[in-house]
Design a protein around this motif. Structure first.
Motif, PDB file in Angstrom:
ATOM      1  N   GLY A 112       0.668  -0.844  -0.248  1.00  0.00           N
ATOM      2  CA  GLY A 112       0.421  -0.048   0.100  1.00  0.00           C
ATOM      3  C   GLY A 112       0.950   1.375   0.016  1.00  0.00           C
ATOM      4  N   ALA A 113       0.380   1.973   0.498  1.00  0.00           N
ATOM      5  CA  ALA A 113       1.474   3.638   0.629  1.00  0.00           C
ATOM      6  C   ALA A 113       1.625   4.023   1.511  1.00  0.00           C
ATOM      7  N   LEU A 114       2.678   4.703   1.965  1.00  0.00           N
ATOM      8  CA  LEU A 114       3.439   5.028   3.542  1.00  0.00           C
ATOM      9  C   LEU A 114       3.148   5.980   3.489  1.00  0.00           C
ATOM     10  N   ALA A 115       3.154   7.133   3.658  1.00  0.00           N
ATOM     11  CA  ALA A 115       2.817   8.821   3.872  1.00  0.00           C
ATOM     12  C   ALA A 115       3.689   9.526   5.486  1.00  0.00           C
ATOM     13  N   GLU A 116       4.403   9.682   5.290  1.00  0.00           N
ATOM     14  CA  GLU A 116       5.434  10.952   6.200  1.00  0.00           C
ATOM     15  C   GLU A 116       5.883  12.187   5.801  1.00  0.00           C
ATOM     16  N   GLY A 117       5.936  12.577   7.408  1.00  0.00           N
ATOM     17  CA  GLY A 117       6.180  14.852   6.560  1.00  0.00           C
ATOM     18  C   GLY A 117       6.841  15.268   7.954  1.00  0.00           C
ATOM     19  N   ARG A 118       7.634  16.107   7.889  1.00  0.00           N
ATOM     20  CA  ARG A 118       8.402  16.988   8.655  1.00  0.00           C
ATOM     21  C   ARG A 118       8.502  17.989   8.756  1.00  0.00           C
ATOM     22  N   PHE A 119       8.267  18.467   9.627  1.00  0.00           N
ATOM     23  CA  PHE A 119       8.118  19.806   9.688  1.00  0.00           C
ATOM     24  C   PHE A 119       9.160  20.442  10.701  1.00  0.00           C
ATOM     25  N   LEU A 120      10.104  21.246  10.528  1.00  0.00           N
ATOM     26  CA  LEU A 120      11.323  22.080  11.178  1.00  0.00           C
ATOM     27  C   LEU A 120      10.799  23.721  10.924  1.00  0.00           C
ATOM     28  N   TYR A 121      10.402  23.892  12.162  1.00  0.00           N
ATOM     29  CA  TYR A 121      10.351  25.422  12.066  1.00  0.00           C
ATOM     30  C   TYR A 121      10.347  25.731  13.533  1.00  0.00           C
ATOM     31  N   ASP A 122      10.476  27.003  13.371  1.00  0.00           N
ATOM     32  CA  ASP A 122       9.885  28.083  15.101  1.00  0.00           C
ATOM     33  C   ASP A 122       9.663  29.489  15.000  1.00  0.00           C
ATOM     34  N   GLY A 123       9.533  29.605  15.257  1.00  0.00           N
ATOM     35  CA  GLY A 123       9.017  31.365  15.704  1.00  0.00           C
ATOM     36  C   GLY A 123       9.387  32.311  16.532  1.00  0.00           C
ATOM     37  N   PHE A 124       9.769  33.398  16.116  1.00  0.00           N
ATOM     38  CA  PHE A 124      10.916  34.332  17.677  1.00  0.00           C
ATOM     39  C   PHE A 124      10.161  35.494  17.402  1.00  0.00           C
ATOM     40  N   VAL A 125      10.658  36.482  18.271  1.00  0.00           N
ATOM     41  CA  VAL A 125      10.006  37.594  18.868  1.00  0.00           C
ATOM     42  C   VAL A 125      11.715  38.328  18.936  1.00  0.00           C
ATOM     43  N   LEU A 126      11.390  38.965  18.468  1.00  0.00           N
ATOM     44  CA  LEU A 126      13.161  39.814  18.232  1.00  0.00           C
ATOM     45  C   LEU A 126      13.011  40.921  19.546  1.00  0.00           C
ATOM     46  N   ASN A 127      13.980  40.679  20.490  1.00  0.00           N
ATOM     47  CA  ASN A 127      13.901  41.580  21.652  1.00  0.00           C
ATOM     48  C   ASN A 127      14.168  42.923  20.779  1.00  0.00           C
ATOM     49  N   ASN A 128      14.269  43.774  20.295  1.00  0.00           N
ATOM     50  CA  ASN A 128      14.089  44.865  20.118  1.00  0.00           C
ATOM     51  C   ASN A 128      13.027  45.610  19.126  1.00  0.00           C
ATOM     52  N   LYS A 129      12.207  44.573  18.660  1.00  0.00           N
ATOM     53  CA  LYS A 129      10.646  44.727  18.073  1.00  0.00           C
ATOM     54  C   LYS A 129       9.890  44.170  18.611  1.00  0.00           C
ATOM     55  N   ALA A 130      10.086  44.347  20.102  1.00  0.00           N
ATOM     56  CA  ALA A 130       8.476  43.228  20.781  1.00  0.00           C
ATOM     57  C   ALA A 130       7.838  44.821  21.068  1.00  0.00           C
ATOM     58  N   ASP A 131       8.088  46.169  21.163  1.00  0.00           N
ATOM     59  CA  ASP A 131       7.295  47.040  21.409  1.00  0.00           C
ATOM     60  C   ASP A 131       6.565  46.735  20.249  1.00  0.00           C
ATOM     61  N   ALA A 132       6.366  46.078  19.197  1.00  0.00           N
ATOM     62  CA  ALA A 132       5.558  45.916  17.987  1.00  0.00           C
ATOM     63  C   ALA A 132       4.721  44.884  18.731  1.00  0.00           C
ATOM     64  N   ILE A 133       4.323  44.714  19.351  1.00  0.00           N
ATOM     65  CA  ILE A 133       2.727  43.481  19.239  1.00  0.00           C
ATOM     66  C   ILE A 133       2.431  44.216  20.459  1.00  0.00           C
ATOM     67  N   TYR A 134       0.825  44.608  20.754  1.00  0.00           N
ATOM     68  CA  TYR A 134       0.965  45.125  21.665  1.00  0.00           C
ATOM     69  C   TYR A 134      -0.426  43.566  21.581  1.00  0.00           C
ATOM     70  N   VAL A 135      -1.012  42.878  22.856  1.00  0.00           N
ATOM     71  CA  VAL A 135      -2.217  42.269  22.847  1.00  0.00           C
ATOM     72  C   VAL A 135      -2.664  42.287  24.039  1.00  0.00           C
ATOM     73  N   HIS A 136      -4.553  42.494  23.344  1.00  0.00           N
ATOM     74  CA  HIS A 136      -5.231  42.426  24.716  1.00  0.00           C
ATOM     75  C   HIS A 136      -5.887  41.514  25.410  1.00  0.00           C
ATOM     76  N   LYS A 137      -6.416  41.221  26.304  1.00  0.00           N
ATOM     77  CA  LYS A 137      -6.844  40.103  26.882  1.00  0.00           C
ATOM     78  C   LYS A 137      -8.330  40.243  27.642  1.00  0.00           C
ATOM     79  N   GLY A 138      -9.159  39.309  27.937  1.00  0.00           N
ATOM     80  CA  GLY A 138     -10.078  39.699  28.216  1.00  0.00           C
ATOM     81  C   GLY A 138     -10.277  39.791  29.807  1.00  0.00           C
ATOM     82  N   ALA A 139     -10.384  39.886  30.476  1.00  0.00           N
ATOM     83  CA  ALA A 139     -10.951  40.118  32.185  1.00  0.00           C
ATOM     84  C   ALA A 139     -11.285  38.804  32.276  1.00  0.00           C
TER      85      ALA A 139
END
Length: 272
Positions: free
Chosen positions: A245-272
Motif C-alpha cells: 500500500g502507501a506509506l505517507a511521511e512528513g517532517r516540519f522543522l520550524y520555529d518562531g521568534f520575537v526579536l528583542n528590539n521589536k517586541a514593542d511592535a506587538i500589543y495584546v489585549h486579554k479579556g478580564a
C-alpha cells in the motif's frame, strides 16, 4: 480506531472544514538558518547626548565603547507524522482512502493549524505590551484605538500593521456604536482570513482556539516576529518494504521568534 469497510458506501468523503495558514501576514523570514540550527542576532546600543564643552580634552563628552547584546535564536520544533493506507483497505473502501487526498487533509487539518497556533502563541508571549480588561460592544473600538496608540508611541510603522482578532471580539467591534462602520467596508482583501480593515489596519479573523487563553485581539507588525522553516517535507511511498500500500511521511522543522528590539511592535489585549 476502527476501520470501516465499504458495503454500499459512497466513494466521496465527508470532509471537515479547514482554513489555510492565517499567520503569514504577521511574520517575516529575514534570517537565514540554512546549514545551522542557531542564529545570533546582534542588538547595538546607542550613545547618550551631551552638552558640547568649548574647552578641555573631552569636548564631545567621555567616549565609551558602544555596547551590544546578542539574542540566540535556536530552532526547537522538529515535528513529523506518518500513516499507512493498506492496499486491501483502500480497495474495500471504494477508494475513499486516496493517499494524495489523505496527505492534503493531514496538512490542512493538523499541520497548518498546529503551526499557526504555535506562532500566535510565540507572538502573544513576546508582546511588549499586554492590556487586560473586559471587552464589550461599548468599548471594543476604544480598546483597538488604545492598542494603535501604544504602537504609535513605540514608533511602530503604520504601514504593515495587522490585527488578529477572535470572532467574538469582531462581533463586539461591529456592534460598537462608536465604531465607524464604513472603515470596515470596501477594503481589498490581501491576506488569508482578512475580513476588512479598521483605520487602515487589516483585520484577520482567527478562531479563538488558536489563541492563548482569554486573548481578544493582537496588534502587531511583521518586523517583530521571524518564523524560519528549514524543512517542509511531505512524501508518499508506494509499496515500500514490508507494506502493501502507501506509506505517507512528513517532517516540519520550524520555529518562531520575537526579536528583542521589536517586541514593542506587538500589543495584546486579554479579556478580564
Amino acid at each position: 480506531m476502527a476501520i470501516n469497510y465499504a458495503e454500499k458506501y459512497s466513494s466521496k468523503v465527508d470532509e471537515r472544514f479547514k482554513l489555510g495558514s492565517l499567520v503569514n501576514a504577521i511574520i517575516n523570514k529575514d534570517y537565514d538558518f540554512t546549514g545551522v540550527k542557531t542564529v545570533k542576532v546582534y542588538s547595538i546600543a546607542t550613545a547618550a547626548m551631551n552638552d558640547y564643552q568649548r574647552n578641555g580634552l573631552s569636548r564631545y563628552g567621555t567616549p565609551e565603547d558602544l555596547q551590544d547584546t546578542v539574542q540566540e535564536l535556536t530552532m526547537t520544533q522538529d515535528r513529523s507524522f506518518t500513516f499507512v493506507i493498506d492496499k486491501g483497505d483502500e480497495s474495500e473502501q471504494a477508494g475513499a482512502k486516496n493517499a494524495g487526498a489523505a496527505l492534503r487533509r493531514q496538512l490542512d487539518e493538523v499541520v497548518i493549524p498546529e503551526y499557526d497556533k504555535y506562532i500566535i502563541g510565540k507572538v502573544v508571549g513576546g508582546a511588549g505590551k499586554t492590556a487586560t480588561s473586559a471587552i464589550t460592544n461599548a468599548n471594543a473600538y476604544d480598546a483597538f484605538l488604545a492598542g494603535s496608540e501604544q504602537l504609535d508611541e513605540n514608533k511602530v510603522p503604520t504601514v504593515g500593521r495587522v490585527a488578529l482578532v477572535t470572532p467574538a471580539y469582531l462581533r463586539k467591534l461591529k456592534t460598537d456604536d462608536n465604531f465607524v462602520k464604513a472603515s470596515d467596508l470596501g477594503q481589498q482583501v490581501a491576506f488569508t482570513g482578512q475580513v476588512g480593515a479598521v483605520d487602515g489596519t487589516p483585520i484577520i479573523k482567527v478562531p479563538a482556539s488558536y489563541f492563548p487563553a482569554n486573548v481578544e485581539f493582537v496588534l502587531t507588525h511583521p518586523v517583530a516576529t521571524t518564523a524560519p522553516v528549514k524543512i517542509q517535507e511531505y512524501k508518499i511511498h508506494e509499496n515500500p518494504v514490508g507494506i502493501s500500500g502507501a506509506l505517507a511521511e512528513g517532517r516540519f522543522l520550524y520555529d518562531g521568534f520575537v526579536l528583542n528590539n521589536k517586541a514593542d511592535a506587538i500589543y495584546v489585549h486579554k479579556g478580564a
